[in-house]
Design a protein around this motif. Sequence first.
Motif, PDB file in Angstrom:
ATOM      1  N   LYS A   1      -4.658  -3.137  -4.884  1.00 43.30           N
ATOM      2  CA  LYS A   1      -3.220  -3.319  -4.881  1.00 43.30           C
ATOM      3  C   LYS A   1      -2.736  -3.554  -6.308  1.00 43.30           C
ATOM      4  O   LYS A   1      -3.393  -4.217  -7.103  1.00 43.30           O
ATOM      5  CB  LYS A   1      -2.834  -4.514  -4.003  1.00 43.30           C
ATOM      6  N   CYS A   2      -1.580  -3.010  -6.626  1.00 40.17           N
ATOM      7  CA  CYS A   2      -0.999  -3.159  -7.957  1.00 40.17           C
ATOM      8  C   CYS A   2      -0.604  -4.614  -8.179  1.00 40.17           C
ATOM      9  O   CYS A   2       0.088  -5.218  -7.337  1.00 40.17           O
ATOM     10  CB  CYS A   2       0.209  -2.244  -8.108  1.00 40.17           C
ATOM     11  N   THR A   3      -1.028  -5.189  -9.290  1.00 42.02           N
ATOM     12  CA  THR A   3      -0.732  -6.587  -9.605  1.00 42.02           C
ATOM     13  C   THR A   3       0.760  -6.830  -9.761  1.00 42.02           C
ATOM     14  O   THR A   3       1.252  -7.919  -9.437  1.00 42.02           O
ATOM     15  CB  THR A   3      -1.472  -7.004 -10.897  1.00 42.02           C
ATOM     16  N   THR A   4       1.505  -5.822 -10.200  1.00 41.62           N
ATOM     17  CA  THR A   4       2.941  -5.991 -10.434  1.00 41.62           C
ATOM     18  C   THR A   4       3.767  -5.776  -9.172  1.00 41.62           C
ATOM     19  O   THR A   4       4.520  -6.648  -8.747  1.00 41.62           O
ATOM     20  CB  THR A   4       3.422  -5.045 -11.540  1.00 41.62           C
ATOM     21  N   CYS A   5       3.627  -4.605  -8.540  1.00 44.08           N
ATOM     22  CA  CYS A   5       4.493  -4.277  -7.398  1.00 44.08           C
ATOM     23  C   CYS A   5       3.856  -4.584  -6.049  1.00 44.08           C
ATOM     24  O   CYS A   5       4.522  -4.486  -5.016  1.00 44.08           O
ATOM     25  CB  CYS A   5       4.920  -2.810  -7.457  1.00 44.08           C
ATOM     26  N   LYS A   6       2.567  -4.945  -6.061  1.00 45.25           N
ATOM     27  CA  LYS A   6       1.818  -5.316  -4.853  1.00 45.25           C
ATOM     28  C   LYS A   6       1.589  -4.152  -3.890  1.00 45.25           C
ATOM     29  O   LYS A   6       1.075  -4.346  -2.794  1.00 45.25           O
ATOM     30  CB  LYS A   6       2.526  -6.456  -4.093  1.00 45.25           C
ATOM     31  N   LYS A   7       1.937  -2.949  -4.289  1.00 44.37           N
ATOM     32  CA  LYS A   7       1.719  -1.790  -3.431  1.00 44.37           C
ATOM     33  C   LYS A   7       0.344  -1.190  -3.713  1.00 44.37           C
ATOM     34  O   LYS A   7      -0.255  -1.436  -4.753  1.00 44.37           O
ATOM     35  CB  LYS A   7       2.814  -0.748  -3.653  1.00 44.37           C
ATOM     36  N   THR A   8      -0.134  -0.377  -2.746  1.00 39.35           N
ATOM     37  CA  THR A   8      -1.458   0.225  -2.878  1.00 39.35           C
ATOM     38  C   THR A   8      -1.491   1.229  -4.020  1.00 39.35           C
ATOM     39  O   THR A   8      -0.548   2.007  -4.210  1.00 39.35           O
ATOM     40  CB  THR A   8      -1.840   0.933  -1.572  1.00 39.35           C
ATOM     41  N   VAL A   9      -2.567   1.203  -4.792  1.00 39.64           N
ATOM     42  CA  VAL A   9      -2.813   2.227  -5.808  1.00 39.64           C
ATOM     43  C   VAL A   9      -3.549   3.363  -5.109  1.00 39.64           C
ATOM     44  O   VAL A   9      -4.725   3.232  -4.754  1.00 39.64           O
ATOM     45  CB  VAL A   9      -3.640   1.678  -6.982  1.00 39.64           C
ATOM     46  N   MET A  10      -2.849   4.464  -4.875  1.00 41.27           N
ATOM     47  CA  MET A  10      -3.395   5.550  -4.068  1.00 41.27           C
ATOM     48  C   MET A  10      -4.584   6.226  -4.753  1.00 41.27           C
ATOM     49  O   MET A  10      -4.598   6.356  -5.992  1.00 41.27           O
ATOM     50  CB  MET A  10      -2.302   6.579  -3.798  1.00 41.27           C
ATOM     51  N   PRO A  11      -5.572   6.664  -3.978  1.00 37.50           N
ATOM     52  CA  PRO A  11      -6.699   7.409  -4.560  1.00 37.50           C
ATOM     53  C   PRO A  11      -6.194   8.653  -5.285  1.00 37.50           C
ATOM     54  O   PRO A  11      -5.300   9.345  -4.805  1.00 37.50           O
ATOM     55  CB  PRO A  11      -7.539   7.789  -3.341  1.00 37.50           C
ATOM     56  N   GLY A  12      -6.754   8.893  -6.449  1.00 39.08           N
ATOM     57  CA  GLY A  12      -6.363  10.064  -7.232  1.00 39.08           C
ATOM     58  C   GLY A  12      -5.225   9.805  -8.185  1.00 39.08           C
ATOM     59  O   GLY A  12      -4.989  10.603  -9.098  1.00 39.08           O
ATOM     60  N   SER A  13      -4.483   8.702  -7.984  1.00 44.04           N
ATOM     61  CA  SER A  13      -3.383   8.400  -8.908  1.00 44.04           C
ATOM     62  C   SER A  13      -3.932   7.650 -10.119  1.00 44.04           C
ATOM     63  O   SER A  13      -4.965   6.985 -10.035  1.00 44.04           O
ATOM     64  CB  SER A  13      -2.309   7.563  -8.215  1.00 44.04           C
TER      65      SER A  13
END
Length: 280
Positions: A101-113
């Motif tokens: 999960k992104c430390t800033t926005c708390k959303k998932t860091v998608m595979p490949g991104s």
Amino acid sequence: MSTERFDCHYCKDSLLGKKYILKEDTQYCTKCYENLFANCCEECSTPIGCNSKDLSYKDRHWHDNCFKCAKCSRSLVEKAFAAKDELLLCTECYSHEYSSKCTTCKKTVMPGSRKMEYKGNSWHETCFLCQRCQQPIGTKSFIPKENSYYCVPCFEKQFAYQCCACKKAITTGGVTYQDKPWHRECFTCISCKRQLAGQRFTSRENYPYCLDCFSNLYAKKCVGCTKPITSLAGAKYVSFEERQWHSECFICMQCSVSLVGRGFLTQRDDILCTDCGREK
């Protein structure tokens, strides 16, 4: 008139008027071909027949209708997917289960991104920003400070000391002299420009000098050897009538005995021990 036979290579049934498959220039009926050569589907464990698409991934095979996400069962045909512990997952399920999960926005860091990682934390590339200018840091150098991150130019503007010699920011190391900050490479002898960081030095009129330059420029000269006399290196000396000697140079001009701590006589500019002085 007999016709030439055209049989299945394996079961010998006639293939005339029937569907068949060539393999290495040899013909097989569909049933024999499937029994002999068809791959077994990982999902349903049945052969993948001639009328089905054979989808493969790392030497494993599926019917096209069996090629599904192991979590949500949605088809993976012509879609991005990820593998985890021999299971195939759609990107959404994989991200929900395993992605950071992104430390800033708390959303998932998608595979490949593209993502940034530092000390166990992860960010979307667009979320990893300089605290001061709020621009993405990307692959540029950065400096952490109190749970925030700064690009180098912003850190220097906001926090770094300015070297009093070159006026540029001091980002690492540095020395302090007379309560002023210096780069180590900028803190040099005012005379010979040799670096003084970590070396013994002295000052005159607030300017730093290495011991050699200070001695050559300002120290009194020994009457005996004409070399500079300096107490900076712990040297002892003798002074008499505005003349100075190193302790080891303060000797009788006639017999060379040391006169340190002993009585002596003068004869013009010469210094003599009492014995040699009486003989004169």
